[in-house]
Design an enzyme around this catalytic site. Structure first.
Site, PDB file in Angstrom:
ATOM      1  N   SER A  52       0.909  -1.201   0.043  1.00 25.99           N
ATOM      2  CA  SER A  52      -0.041   0.129  -0.075  1.00 25.99           C
ATOM      3  C   SER A  52       0.879   1.349  -0.229  1.00 25.99           C
ATOM      4  CB  SER A  52      -1.242  -0.009   1.418  1.00 25.99           C
ATOM      5  OG  SER A  52      -0.135   0.356   2.362  1.00 25.99           O
ATOM      6  N   ASP A  53       0.341   2.367  -0.186  1.00 25.70           N
ATOM      7  CA  ASP A  53       1.014   3.665  -0.029  1.00 25.70           C
ATOM      8  C   ASP A  53       1.069   4.178   1.316  1.00 25.70           C
ATOM      9  OD1 ASP A  53       2.871   5.726  -0.294  1.00 25.70           O
ATOM     10  OD2 ASP A  53       1.933   6.639  -1.911  1.00 25.70           O
ATOM     11  N   TRP A  54       1.658   4.994   1.799  1.00 25.91           N
ATOM     12  CA  TRP A  54       1.949   5.203   3.236  1.00 25.91           C
ATOM     13  C   TRP A  54       0.558   5.587   3.886  1.00 25.91           C
ATOM     14  CZ3 TRP A  54       6.679   6.413   6.211  1.00 25.91           C
ATOM     15  CH2 TRP A  54       6.415   6.968   7.561  1.00 25.91           C
ATOM     16  N   GLY A  55       0.144   4.644   4.704  1.00 28.40           N
ATOM     17  CA  GLY A  55      -1.128   4.752   5.286  1.00 28.40           C
ATOM     18  C   GLY A  55      -2.247   4.874   4.581  1.00 28.40           C
TER      19      GLY A  55
END
Ligand code: BGC
Length: 762
Positions: free
Chosen positions: A294-297
């Protein structure tokens, strides 16, 4: 007990490992051997250990996104020791990586090594040009080599996975992340995606100087509305398939090991919870075997988007739709076990995910030697070595684009000139590093002043004129304040009088582009335009050198300033590269990969647009055609544009036939002549236009290019081949197909082509 089990697991792995070596492009038997090893390891894993592999934590030091809440962060160390972490990012340096790896390998029950990720975007410590600049080289070999050097340096510092290449197509220069991509064209973007993946991963992923690559951000992130980062993305299926997806597909073809999804929603569905993108297209139609981080958060942000009810639902949606690893949302580690036990997530999906992650770890050779990237002696030897500096200088020179050169003001004479270098970026060693600068030390770039001082025949002084920003912004600085201090302008004007040449170095601070750096203006920030105009009043012999991370709108400069050099943020060797171009030791050969608008009101502006029903002025006093009443439709500098110190002539276009059939390709040939006084390189470009189709097609599409080097007066015959496959597009029938019909073919040194032919596709 733990120790006994560790020994048993290691024994099992070593026995299996001894039977094969890990290589990136594996033959069937090698990949089935890895598959067996993964299966036997998974046989030993508990559900929570499997979920641990899907959990990625930021290191305890650096931050490249919003800081998570403290409660979650506090568990990190404990989770690491319990084998509940599969990967970490932003852990830097061979010694630091060794420390966390040691916990994973020696203190957890199964001793599974971590995969260590970092944003090696255009280098680790020694930087190449920002990727947008590099793409302007059109030199796939140099681009591949630059990624190779970046991998070598990063791998020596413990990194074995880069979150690059970013392959997002974008048409909006307001978006700060255009600096990270390869511009607006899907064909060139695809070739560059392949070159970068190959550069990072090499042919043997298990070697200690190759690292896993990551194609990001899947998908549509570059189409954020109004160019505002993280904003909504709403695009047609045709734009998605024909423009956005091709570079991602190319990355899969190049055997990229990982993908990153994106922050944005795409047509209402967050990319991180997007089954259509991740399961149907990526892992389905394209057969991608690696894993998706996933991307950050971004998993947690599915709640904020208004798509998931809460964190638990977000975790369920993410895993069910194909997100394999959770970067910094803490949701998999919190909820997945419960979701599986409640029957809301099928264990088969977890197994599939863990298999993907472990496979990459085996391919990297981490099970053979988890510390293979943690050799501090090698780190010292490789970091910043001569070979790496030579490679980044090479690609930096090739990335420079000559935008204007009236009266042959350039190249400069090497002797007898009285020159003043002016502007805030003239002796700046910081901004040329650009954004996403890895671990490069502050102020470690060669400034233009330093580069010029290697040429000793001229007198060169420096005047700042105006500052660019107040303070020294860094990666996470929220506000970049343009200066309002005019006091240096008078002195600068005085210094410019009586000089033979003024080299004016203007543009953007290195952190005025990049993530979270959208702009509503594409002008020169702060007081730079004022400085330029004030100096112009007393001395017109100005060479404007631009340093920036995105296309700028510089209409005034284009009209008035005789010579303009686009030097981007060129990285560590910046000043040396620019000096060599200004003095003619390297004849510029770069061509723009993103359209430069006249003013921001034209954005989004791109060469491969559709025609509209009213593209041309009907005559008389009519307003009823597609235009602006206050600005032309034309860009300032078009895609593919870039000058050289010499000139080129294109002539004698010939098509071997005007009829393209299943069995009969067309050879398009022409003559290219160097008509100037310097030896030079030219990127000859081939475009086509599909005149009518089941979906309206762009007015031009790049389909081929060749870089040719010619001596003065030399001519070369150049030819391109057109086949039916080249004409394929994702049609109204929702499939890739070549439709019969009439086509134009164009040749030239930019997307404003000069030769034109016609053919029919049967
Ligand atoms: C960016 C990614 C990057 C990640 C890790 C995110 O904010 O969007 O491109 O890889 O941070 O640093």
């Amino acid at each position: 007990m733990n120790t006994l089990k560790n020994i048993l697991v290691l024994f099992l792995i070593v026995v299996l490992a001894s039977c094969s070596k890990n290589i990136s492009k594996m033959d069937a038997s090698e990949s089935s051997m890895i598959s067996k090893k993964v299966d036997s390891l998974m046989g030993l894993m508990t559900l929570s250990e499997k979920i641990g592999q899907m959990n990625q934590y930021n290191g305890f030091w650096d931050v490249t996104g919003p800081v998570p809440n403290e409660g979650d962060a506090a568990n990190k160390y404990d989770h690491l020791k319990k084998g509940l972490v599969g990967s970490m990012l932003n852990v830097l340096g061979a010694d630091e990586v060794r420390k966390v790896q040691k916990i994973a390998v020696e203190e957890t029950r199964l001793g599974i090594p971590l995969i260590i990720g970092f944003d090696v975007i255009h280098g680790y410590k020694t930087l190449s040009p920002i990727p947008l600049a590099e793409s302007a080289s059109w030199d796939l070999e140099a681009i591949e080599n630059s990624a190779k050097m970046a991998a070598e340096e990063a791998a020596s510092a413990g990194i074995n996975w880069t979150f690059a290449p970013m392959v997002d197509i974008s048409r909006d220069a307001r978006w700060g992340r255009v600096m990270e991509g390869a511009g607006e064209d899907p064909y060139l973007g695809s070739l560059i995606a392949k070159a970068r993946v190959k550069g990072f991963q090499g042919n043997n992923l298990s070697l200690p100087y190759t690292i896993a690559a990551c194609a990001k951000h899947f998908a549509g992130y570059g189409f954020a509305e109004a160019g505002r980062d993280y904003n909504t993305v709403d695009v047609s299926i045709s734009t998605l398939y024909n423009t956005i997806l091709p570079p991602f597909k190319a990355a899969v073809e190049a055997d990229v090991k990982t993908f990153m999804n994106a922050f944005n929603i795409l047509n209402g569905v967050p990319a991180t919870g997007n089954r259509f993108l991740q399961r149907d297209i990526l892992k389905g139609a394209w057969g991608f075997k690696g894993f998706v981080v996933s991307d950050w958060g971004s998993m947690g942000e599915m709640v904020t988007h208004g798509y998931a009810k809460d964190g638990e639902e977000a975790a369920k949606m993410a895993v069910n739709t194909g997100s394999d690893m959770d970067m910094e949302s803490y949701l998999y580690v919190k909820y997945l076990e419960k979701l599986v036990n409640d029957g809301l997530v099928d264990i088969a999906l977890i197994d599939d995910t863990v298999k993907r992650i472990l496979t990459v770890k085996f391919e990297l050779g981490l099970f053979d030697d988890p510390y293979k990237y943690c050799n501090s002696a090698r780190e010292k030897e490789i970091t910043g070595n001569k070979k790496i500096h030579e490679a980044v200088l090479d690609v930096a020179k090739k990335s420079i684009v000559l935008l204007k050169n009236e009266n042959q003001l350039l190249p400069l004479k090497k002797e007898g000139l009285n020159i003043v270098v002016m502007g805030p970026l003239g002796n700046d060693k910081h901004s040329p590093l650009g954004s996403w600068r890895g671990e490069a030390a502050d102020n470690s770039a060669v400034s233009l002043m330093e580069g010029l001082q290697l040429y000793t025949g001229n007198s060169i002084t420096h005047q700042m004129g105006v500052k660019l920003t107040e303070g020294l912004p860094n990666f996470t600085t929220e506000t970049i304040i343009n200066t309002t201090d005019r006091t240096g302008i008078t002195e600068a004007v005085a210094a410019a009088k009586n000089k033979d040449v003024v080299i004016m170095v203007l543009g953007e601070h290195g952190f005025q582009s990049g993530e979270g750096r959208s702009r509503t203006s594409l002008s020169l920030p702060g007081l730079q335009q004022e400085l330029l105009e004030a100096v112009y009043k007393v001395n017109k012999n100005i060479v404007l050198v631009l340093m920036n991370g995105r296309p700028l709108a510089i209409e005034w400069a284009d009209k008035n300033i005789p010579a303009i050099v686009e030097a981007w943020h060129l990285g560590t060797e910046s000043g040396n590269a620019i000096a060599q171009v200004l003095y003619g030791d390297y004849n510029p050969s770069g061509k723009l990969t993103m359209t430069f608008p006249r003013n921001i009101g034209q954005v989004p502006i791109y060469y491969n647009h559709k025609n509209t029903g009213r593209p041309t002025y009907p005559g008389g006093n009519s307003v009823f055609w597609s235009h602006y009443i206050d600005e032309s439709n034309d860009p300032l500098y078009e895609f593919g544009y870039g000058l050289s110190y010499t000139t080129f002539k294109y002539e004698n276009l010939k098509l071997s036939t005007n009829s393209l059939t299943e069995n009969n390709d067309i050879e398009v040939s022409f003559t290219l002549t160097n008509t100037g006084n310097f030896e030079g390189k030219e990127v000859a470009q081939l475009y086509i236009r599909d005149l009518y189709a089941s979906l309206a097609r762009p007015v031009k599409e790049l389909k081929g290019f060749e870089m040719l080097s010619l001596k003065p007066n030399e001519s070369k015959q150049v030819s391109f081949r057109i086949d039916r496959k080249m004409l394929e597009f994702y049609s109204a029938n929702e499939k890739w197909e070549t439709e019969p019909g009439d086509f134009k073919v164009f040749i030239g040194g930019s997307s404003k082509t000069v030769l034109e032919g016609y053919f029919e596709c049967k």
